[in-house]
Design a protein around this motif. Structure first.
Motif, PDB file in Angstrom:
ATOM      1  N   ARG A 183       0.842  -1.190   0.000  1.00  0.00           N
ATOM      2  CA  ARG A 183       0.000   0.000   0.000  1.00  0.00           C
ATOM      3  C   ARG A 183       0.877   1.239   0.000  1.00  0.00           C
ATOM      4  O   ARG A 183       1.743   1.396   0.861  1.00  0.00           O
ATOM      5  N   LEU A 184       0.651   2.100  -0.972  1.00  0.00           N
ATOM      6  CA  LEU A 184       1.474   3.293  -1.138  1.00  0.00           C
ATOM      7  C   LEU A 184       0.819   4.537  -0.557  1.00  0.00           C
ATOM      8  O   LEU A 184       1.341   5.630  -0.727  1.00  0.00           O
ATOM      9  N   LYS A 195      -3.910  10.218  -4.495  1.00  0.00           N
ATOM     10  CA  LYS A 195      -2.621  10.884  -4.668  1.00  0.00           C
ATOM     11  C   LYS A 195      -1.510   9.871  -4.935  1.00  0.00           C
ATOM     12  O   LYS A 195      -0.595  10.126  -5.724  1.00  0.00           O
ATOM     13  N   ALA A 196      -1.584   8.719  -4.271  1.00  0.00           N
ATOM     14  CA  ALA A 196      -0.577   7.683  -4.499  1.00  0.00           C
ATOM     15  C   ALA A 196      -0.656   7.149  -5.926  1.00  0.00           C
ATOM     16  O   ALA A 196       0.372   6.907  -6.570  1.00  0.00           O
ATOM     17  N   GLN A 197      -1.867   6.958  -6.439  1.00  0.00           N
ATOM     18  CA  GLN A 197      -2.021   6.502  -7.817  1.00  0.00           C
ATOM     19  C   GLN A 197      -1.517   7.546  -8.810  1.00  0.00           C
ATOM     20  O   GLN A 197      -0.931   7.210  -9.842  1.00  0.00           O
ATOM     21  N   LYS A 198      -1.729   8.806  -8.493  1.00  0.00           N
ATOM     22  CA  LYS A 198      -1.254   9.872  -9.373  1.00  0.00           C
ATOM     23  C   LYS A 198       0.266   9.908  -9.409  1.00  0.00           C
ATOM     24  O   LYS A 198       0.877  10.101 -10.470  1.00  0.00           O
ATOM     25  N   VAL A 203      -1.020  10.071 -13.863  1.00  0.00           N
ATOM     26  CA  VAL A 203      -2.355  10.429 -14.351  1.00  0.00           C
ATOM     27  C   VAL A 203      -3.266  10.620 -13.153  1.00  0.00           C
ATOM     28  O   VAL A 203      -3.264   9.804 -12.224  1.00  0.00           O
ATOM     29  N   ASP A 204      -4.025  11.691 -13.179  1.00  0.00           N
ATOM     30  CA  ASP A 204      -4.953  11.964 -12.090  1.00  0.00           C
ATOM     31  C   ASP A 204      -6.194  11.095 -12.268  1.00  0.00           C
ATOM     32  O   ASP A 204      -6.960  11.283 -13.218  1.00  0.00           O
ATOM     33  N   PRO A 205      -6.443  10.093 -11.388  1.00  0.00           N
ATOM     34  CA  PRO A 205      -7.609   9.211 -11.562  1.00  0.00           C
ATOM     35  C   PRO A 205      -8.934   9.919 -11.324  1.00  0.00           C
ATOM     36  O   PRO A 205      -9.986   9.402 -11.700  1.00  0.00           O
ATOM     37  N   ALA A 206      -8.908  11.097 -10.704  1.00  0.00           N
ATOM     38  CA  ALA A 206     -10.155  11.809 -10.437  1.00  0.00           C
ATOM     39  C   ALA A 206     -10.700  12.485 -11.686  1.00  0.00           C
ATOM     40  O   ALA A 206     -11.874  12.858 -11.732  1.00  0.00           O
TER      41      ALA A 206
END
Length: 207
Positions: A183-184, A195-198, A203-206
């Motif tokens: 988990r990041l 924010k971790a996925q970005k 890429v901004d997932p939102a």
């Protein structure tokens, strides 16, 4: 070691609250205060490697060796596979000797760091391997929370959470295909999953 094996499906069968065996009526059950139970590892195996006795034993052996020797060098593979019980006895003796040597060299350890000294003393006296083995079974086999897993053990809830992280890190090196993704997110304030996925993908997932 015992020949008994862990049944990963033993918690999957749901019991009926209102039944002839429980002798609880629907009227009584309706007035009860019900607390929703969380799902157990028997239903959602977050760590499949922990359901296998040999893998769990191997991960614990590597953890115990590294925590005392500070390195994986000269890890006794054959000795652990031949007799895990003898390996644990050697670990317990080594841990007790390390504690006595450290306490002898640092006479002010007990006065300057009383909590650290007391924790090390309790672990060494309880049995180094036995304490961590029981903690591992409670955390990975029975899905105990940290405040539940410390009962009767020389650990604190914080120590149990740190122990779980170190065990999972060790398992990721030995069985990466059987471990969940690290988990990041979490930890510091504002470090959310989005924010971790970005950060990871750019890429901004939102959006």
């Amino acid at each position: 070691m015992s020949d008994l094996n862990f049944d990963r499906h033993q918690f999957e069968r749901r019991t009926k609250v209102v039944s002839q065996e429980s002798q609880i009526s629907f009227q009584d059950y309706g007035g009860m205060h019900k607390i929703p139970g969380r799902r157990r590892h028997g239903q959602v195996p977050e760590h499949p490697w922990a359901n296998d006795d040999i893998r769990l034993r191997t991960v614990l052996a590597h953890f115990l060796w590294r925590s005392l020797m500070f390195s994986d060098d000269a890890f006794p593979e054959g000795f652990v596979e031949h007799s895990f019980k003898e390996f644990c006895k050697w670990i317990d003796k080594r841990a007790l000797n390390n504690f006595q040597r450290r306490a002898g060299h640092n006479r002010r350890w007990r006065k300057r760091q009383p909590k650290n000294y007391l924790a090390a003393y309790r672990v060494a006296r309880h049995g180094y391997s036995q304490a961590y083995l029981l903690a591992a079974y409670r955390v990975f086999r029975f899905d105990f929370q940290s405040n539940e897993a410390v009962a009767g053990l020389p650990f604190t809830p914080t120590g149990i959470r740190q122990f779980k992280k170190r065990i999972v890190d060790t398992a990721r090196k030995l069985y990466p295909e059987l471990c969940p993704e690290p988990r990041l997110y979490g930890g510091r304030r504002g470090n959310t999953k989005l924010k971790a996925q970005k950060r990871a993908t750019g890429v901004d997932p939102a959006k």
